[in-house]
Enzyme design. Structure first.
Site, short mmCIF file in Angstrom:
data_model
loop_
_atom_site.label_atom_id
_atom_site.label_comp_id
_atom_site.label_asym_id
_atom_site.label_seq_id
_atom_site.Cartn_x
_atom_site.Cartn_y
_atom_site.Cartn_z
N HIS A 56 14.36 1.81 -7.26
CA HIS A 56 13.10 1.87 -6.91
C HIS A 56 13.07 2.70 -5.53
O HIS A 56 13.43 2.27 -4.53
CB HIS A 56 12.40 0.64 -6.79
N HIS A 58 11.57 6.39 -3.12
CA HIS A 58 10.36 7.36 -2.96
C HIS A 58 11.09 8.46 -2.25
O HIS A 58 11.00 8.50 -1.00
CB HIS A 58 9.03 6.88 -2.20
N GLN A 151 -0.28 7.70 -6.35
CA GLN A 151 -0.50 7.04 -5.21
C GLN A 151 -1.88 6.56 -5.01
O GLN A 151 -2.15 5.40 -4.74
CB GLN A 151 0.16 7.84 -4.23
N HIS A 209 4.12 0.27 -9.80
CA HIS A 209 3.82 -0.70 -8.73
C HIS A 209 2.69 -1.60 -8.91
O HIS A 209 1.74 -1.29 -9.55
CB HIS A 209 3.09 0.28 -7.45
N GLU A 212 1.38 -5.07 -5.23
CA GLU A 212 1.92 -5.00 -4.37
C GLU A 212 1.06 -5.38 -3.01
O GLU A 212 0.55 -4.60 -2.28
CB GLU A 212 2.47 -3.69 -4.04
N ASP A 308 13.29 1.45 -1.85
CA ASP A 308 11.92 1.83 -1.81
C ASP A 308 11.90 2.90 -0.76
O ASP A 308 11.22 4.02 -1.01
CB ASP A 308 11.09 0.61 -1.43
N TRP A 314 6.39 4.44 5.90
CA TRP A 314 6.31 3.10 5.62
C TRP A 314 7.36 2.48 6.29
O TRP A 314 7.36 1.32 6.64
CB TRP A 314 6.31 2.79 4.20
FE FE2 Z 1 7.36 1.80 -3.75
#
Ligand code: FE2
Length: 424
Positions: A56, A58, A151, A209, A212, A308, A314
């Site tokens: 997982h 991005h 997203q 996802h 979350e 991630d 993030w």
């Molecule tokens: Fe994610």
């Protein structure tokens, strides 16, 4: 033989093992193999593992930390807002450059397979195009699997479903989703059905996802499991994050766990990110936010740990080190029992390999000669030390070398300099 690695320890606990490599594949594994080779490597009892796998990630956002500004609060919501500011400014070449740089970091850490989500809510599909180019470029040394990730919500964003179909048509591998980000719980459930039916028709894998949030009433994993069963997609569907399970009622979870197991839906926890982004509305006690990893494993569910984020809107930390991910996962899940620690190593190696559907993965005759020699004797020691990856092999070729972590101490009152390997 082209190569024999002598005297290796393996993640399954076997010691004094030789591994013979011919061409790109492992030819033999056993004690004191009689064959000779052009090159021999003495593992000296240290651990040889199949490569790390990140289930997982991005990659479209990675290494963009500070663009256009840093996340001041460190929260999920500021991260999403920041990503929204950055998206229209993304340039394809710069994105490719950052992703290629991250893949270099990954290889040096023995991370040779990554499943990356790519945001398809930008109508230009610039990031999908860029990561498909990266996938082509890194293919000789890293398996990159891409997930079409809406997203902004597949129903909430007017063009997202068309974009997702276009992205899949371009070669993106897996169908993504984000049901908890749709406007209502009903829309979230509808998005799960829509995306699972789309994937089932085309024989694609699904990785959403899912839930979350810290909302104990979020129920999209239940829908995802039920739809997986209804559509006969067992073994091809993954729920990522599942952080709401941390906060759910225990009775409800006792009913949910067997459903997830029955559906063959895999789970991916992202400990570095879950522990920092969840529980932000809490005072004290603060929830950890990571999903119920040991309980899912005990129920027979495949559970992997993902990275991630690395240096993105993030999360301003990380370096592509899956041992750091397992280290955090082990601590947050309180998985300090001997077998539990070994399962944490499996959660960054063989389990995500299964989730991605990687072929010829492992240490056995016929498997790809993709191997990592660590500066540690056991999987637990590797996690404890975030051990140096002394050699990384891809298809029988050494693609990365690093020295062991050492130090020389010259201490007052001690007669001579002491040299040692850190932590060993
Ligand atoms: Fe994610």
């Amino acid at each position: 033989m082209d190569l024999v690695i002598r005297n290796a320890s393996l993640p399954d606990g076997r010691t004094s093992i030789d591994i013979a490599v011919e061409g790109a594949r492992i030819a033999a594994v056993g004690h004191a193999l009689p064959m000779t080779a052009a090159r021999e490597i003495d593992a000296a009892g240290d651990l040889v593992s199949p490569p790390f796998v990140d289930a997982h990630f991005h990659m479209d956002a990675t290494l963009s930390y500070g663009l256009p500004r840093v996340n001041q609060s460190g929260t999920l919501l500021e991260g999403i807002a920041l990503w929204g500011e950055l998206k229209p400014q993304l340039a394809q070449e710069a994105l490719i450059e950052r992703a290629m740089q991250y893949c270099d970091w990954a290889v040096a850490r023995g991370l040779l397979a990554i499943r990356s989500h790519v945001d398809i809510c930008d109508d230009r599909l610039l990031a999908a195009e860029a990561l498909l180019e990266v996938k082509r470029r890194v293919a000789p040394y890293l398996d990159l699997q891409l997930v079409a990730f809406p997203q902004d919500g597949i129903l909430r964003s007017a063009t997202a479903f068309d974009n997702l179909k276009r992205a899949i048509g371009m070669g993106v591998d897996v169908v993504g989703g984000i049901p908890h980000f749709e406007r209502t719980m009903a829309d979230g459930a509808a998005s799960v059905t829509l995306l699972c039916e789309f994937a089932a028709e085309r024989g694609l894998r699904v990785d959403m996802h899912c839930d979350e949030s810290d909302d104990p009433m979020s129920r999209h994993i239940e829908t995802l499991a039920a739809e997986t069963l209804r559509l006969g997609m067992q073994g091809r569907v993954t729920g990522s994050h599942l952080t709401s399970m941390h906060s759910m009622d225990n009775y409800y979870v006792s009913k949910l766990l067997p459903l997830i197991a029955e559906s063959g839906v895999a789970a991916i926890a992202n400990p570095l990110i879950n522990i920092t982004l969840q529980g932000r509305h809490d005072s004290y006690p603060k929830r950890r936010g990571m999903t119920r990893v040991p309980e899912l494993m005990a129920a027979g569910v495949d559970v992997a740990f993902g990275h991630d984020c690395v240096m993105d809107p993030w999360y301003g930390l990380g370096s592509g080190d899956m041992l750091e991910v397992a280290h955090m996962g082990l601590h947050v899940a309180q998985m300090t029992g001997q077998q539990a620690m070994l399962r944490c190593f499996g959660a960054i190696t063989e389990t995500p390999a299964r989730i991605l559907g990687l072929e010829h993965y492992g240490i056995a005759p016929g498997c790809n000669a993709d191997l990592v020699l660590l500066d540690a004797a056991t999987p637990v020691e590797a996690i404890r030390l975030r051990a140096a990856r002394r050699l990384v092999l891809r298809r029988g070729q050494i693609v990365s070398e690093a020295p062991p972590a050492t130090a020389s101490l010259t201490l007052p009152g001690r007669p001579s300099t002491v040299n040692f390997r850190l932590g060993r």
